[in-house]
Structures are given as C-alpha cells and as structure tokens.
Motif scaffolding. Structure first.
Motif, PDB file in Angstrom:
ATOM      1  N   ALA A 103      -9.908  12.899  44.189  1.00 54.87           N
ATOM      2  CA  ALA A 103     -10.087  11.724  45.040  1.00 54.87           C
ATOM      3  C   ALA A 103      -8.760  11.072  45.571  1.00 54.87           C
ATOM      4  CB  ALA A 103     -10.737  10.459  43.953  1.00 54.87           C
ATOM      5  N   GLU A 104      -7.902  11.400  45.078  1.00 53.30           N
ATOM      6  CA  GLU A 104      -6.667  10.792  45.764  1.00 53.30           C
ATOM      7  C   GLU A 104      -5.867  11.764  46.422  1.00 53.30           C
ATOM      8  OE1 GLU A 104      -4.111   9.813  42.239  1.00 53.30           O
ATOM      9  OE2 GLU A 104      -5.819   8.462  41.615  1.00 53.30           O
ATOM     10  N   LEU A 105      -6.549  12.777  46.795  1.00 51.24           N
ATOM     11  CA  LEU A 105      -5.913  14.007  47.447  1.00 51.24           C
ATOM     12  C   LEU A 105      -5.654  13.616  48.923  1.00 51.24           C
ATOM     13  CD1 LEU A 105      -7.342  17.523  46.350  1.00 51.24           C
ATOM     14  CD2 LEU A 105      -5.013  16.872  46.056  1.00 51.24           C
ATOM     15  N   PRO A 106      -4.293  13.725  49.530  1.00 53.47           N
ATOM     16  CA  PRO A 106      -4.287  13.543  50.797  1.00 53.47           C
ATOM     17  C   PRO A 106      -4.952  14.816  51.747  1.00 53.47           C
ATOM     18  CG  PRO A 106      -2.237  13.591  49.995  1.00 53.47           C
ATOM     19  CD  PRO A 106      -3.254  14.197  48.802  1.00 53.47           C
ATOM     20  N   ALA A 107      -5.471  14.357  52.982  1.00 61.52           N
ATOM     21  CA  ALA A 107      -5.899  15.512  53.783  1.00 61.52           C
ATOM     22  C   ALA A 107      -5.208  16.744  53.765  1.00 61.52           C
ATOM     23  CB  ALA A 107      -6.503  15.001  55.177  1.00 61.52           C
ATOM     24  N   ALA A 108      -5.610  18.107  53.953  1.00 64.23           N
ATOM     25  CA  ALA A 108      -4.884  19.000  53.755  1.00 64.23           C
ATOM     26  C   ALA A 108      -5.430  20.284  54.614  1.00 64.23           C
ATOM     27  CB  ALA A 108      -4.381  19.394  52.359  1.00 64.23           C
ATOM     28  N   PRO A 109      -5.634  20.102  55.694  1.00 69.58           N
ATOM     29  CA  PRO A 109      -5.970  21.328  56.886  1.00 69.58           C
ATOM     30  C   PRO A 109      -5.185  22.360  56.666  1.00 69.58           C
ATOM     31  CG  PRO A 109      -4.957  19.911  58.019  1.00 69.58           C
ATOM     32  CD  PRO A 109      -4.828  19.184  56.683  1.00 69.58           C
ATOM     33  N   CYS A 110      -5.518  23.817  56.946  1.00 72.46           N
ATOM     34  CA  CYS A 110      -4.989  24.881  56.538  1.00 72.46           C
ATOM     35  C   CYS A 110      -3.523  24.905  57.633  1.00 72.46           C
ATOM     36  CB  CYS A 110      -5.656  26.220  57.092  1.00 72.46           C
ATOM     37  SG  CYS A 110      -5.562  26.381  58.908  1.00 72.46           S
ATOM     38  N   LEU A 111      -2.860  25.782  56.536  1.00 72.05           N
ATOM     39  CA  LEU A 111      -1.393  25.958  57.186  1.00 72.05           C
ATOM     40  C   LEU A 111      -1.226  26.253  58.859  1.00 72.05           C
ATOM     41  CD1 LEU A 111       0.135  27.420  54.208  1.00 72.05           C
ATOM     42  CD2 LEU A 111       0.385  25.072  54.684  1.00 72.05           C
TER      43      LEU A 111
END
Length: 284
Positions: A180-188
């Motif tokens: 729930a607390e993960l920041p958005a993280a699109p692919c590298l």
C-alpha cells in the motif's frame, strides 16, 4: 510492516464502498477459467495477484518477466510474496531486448514492451491474461494498452471501477501495508529520454543510482533519468535537490563514471513522465 491478511472492516460507509469494490473485482476474476496474472512487482499487479489467488488459488498462475528493465527489488518482492502466500509463479524472459523497435526507444516504446510481454505470457500460460491497469491509467498516455488489446488482456480493476486510491485501500484492508505504501515505480526504461537507445548498461546505472537514493530516503519518489543533455536526478517535493546534491553528488558522479557515463548531472524536482518527448501518436 505487517503482511498478515485480515478481513475487511464493514464498520463505516467508506469501507462498505471498498467492500463493494472488492466484490465487483472478485466477480471480474471469476468470469473466466484459469488465469495468468502479469505481475510486475508494483502495488497494482501485486494486490491483484494476491486477491486472484484468494479467489481461486489452483486456477491462478502468476507470471513475472525478469530483465534489465525490471528493478531487482521488484523481482525479489514477487518471489517473497509467492513463497509467503503459496502462489504458483513462473519467471520468464519477455524477449524485449531482442526487439529493435523496443531498443530504439520511440515514444510508444511501451507498446513494444507489452507486445513482447503478453506474447511471452500467452506462449507459456495458454490461459486468460489479466493485468493491473486501474481507472487512473486510462487518463494517461498508455501505448501498452493497445498491445494488451491485441492479446485480449483483461483489466479487472477497470471492470470493477477501481482507481489507484482504491487499489491502495484494498492492499491496506488486507494488511499488505508494504504494498500500500509503495511509490509508483514504472520500468527502468521509462527513465531514458525518448530516442536514447535502451541498453542494459544504462539501465544498470539508473537502478544503481535510484537504489542508493532510496537507501537514504525510503518511501520517496526518486528518479534517475538519462537525457540528451545529461543525467538528471529527480526528487519529490519533500526533498531538497541542493541538499541531496551536497550529500550524495560526488558518490553519484563516481557511479556514473564507473558506468562510462560522462554526462553532466543535474538535480531537479520530480516531474511525472518527463523523459517522454515528441509526438504521442506512435511516432518518436
């Protein structure tokens, strides 16, 4: 942070709304036979995988693509969850690094990435593919959705009317607080400015810098972007770019030299999607 599953609380109007959303999501997951969930390691796909497994563990396969464009921490998160909850997990190579259209990094690079991903999943799973697209994603430029359409991929969050906030609320309601607390993280690869070729070397540099930044500032949105004019470190509004440069600038410069990147380095405020430049009609 707790990862223990707990039932939804029906004690107020907001949680009634959330419970209704979960019922709609579960109905969407039940509409077809065996499922393959495309799991990237982010909050959307991980929460979807968790809930799909609860609905029908025997008929649900999780598929995660491992490549230089996928942060190692995302792969580790998927493996930890699979072991913890008893998921059936398949790790694959989606093959995007053999696709020259992907490697040249046009503005619709995501189309070629997802085309390879869904094709690879279809080849190994031979079942209905589901992805973690939520309502908010429909308002962005998402060429990967075209590739999903070509492979008849379903988006159960969209079918259930769930946005990003709803996904995070579902994760919280089930005790998946780390998700729930993960920041958005699109692919590298999204860190490379349009037109800069995708290479494993550049992606390793980006991942190394972001990993170092996260060590000091967990939970913040952080990006290392390669642009034609140099390397840009982007930091969310809670962080002072000048303070970060003073504290870590030399270390990051040394890392960049170690990867043979001799571009100027700047520190700026985070801007979503700032590496995408040019026309958004499928032409770089």
């Amino acid at each position: 942070m707790s990862c223990r599953s707990r039932p939804l609380d029906h004690g107020n109007a907001m949680t009634h709304e959330l419970a209704d959303a979960q019922l709609r999501l579960e109905a969407a997951l039940r509409r077809e036979g065996p499922l393959a969930i495309a799991v990237s390691g982010g909050v959307d796909s991980m929460t979807l995988a968790y809930l799909a497994h609860r609905v029908d563990p025997k008929a649900t396969l999780m598929v995660h693509a491992v490549s230089a464009a996928v942060p190692g921490e995302a792969t580790r998160r998927v493996e930890v969850y699979a072991a913890r909850w008893g998921w059936t997990l398949r790790l694959i190579d989606a093959g995007e690094f053999a696709d020259p259209d992907y490697l040249r990094n046009p503005v619709n690079r995501c189309f070629f990435c997802k085309r390879n991903l869904y094709g690879a999943i279809a080849a190994v799973a031979r079942r209905r593919i589901m992805a973690g697209t939520n309502l908010d994603d429909l308002g962005d430029y998402r060429p990967g959705l075209e590739a999903a359409s070509q492979h008849d991929v379903r988006h159960p969050y969209v079918e259930a009317g769930i946005d990003k906030k709803g996904v995070r609320a579902l994760a919280t309601a089930h005790g998946l607080d780390d998700l729930a607390e993960l920041p958005a993280a699109p692919c590298l690869a999204s860190r490379l400015e349009t037109g800069i070729a995708v290479t494993p070397l550049s992606l390793r540099l980006i991942e190394a810098i972001e990993t170092r930044l996260k060590r000091n500032h967990p939970g913040h949105t952080l990006r290392a972007r390669l642009r034609a004019g140099g390397l840009v470190v982007e930091l969310d509004h809670r962080l002072d770019p000048m303070a970060i440069e003073n504290a870590l600038g030399q270390e990051i410069a040394d890392m960049a030299r170690g990867f043979d990147e001799r571009r100027p380095i700047r520190y700026e405020r985070y801007r979503m999607g700032s590496a995408f430049v040019g026309r958004k009609d499928g032409v770089a």
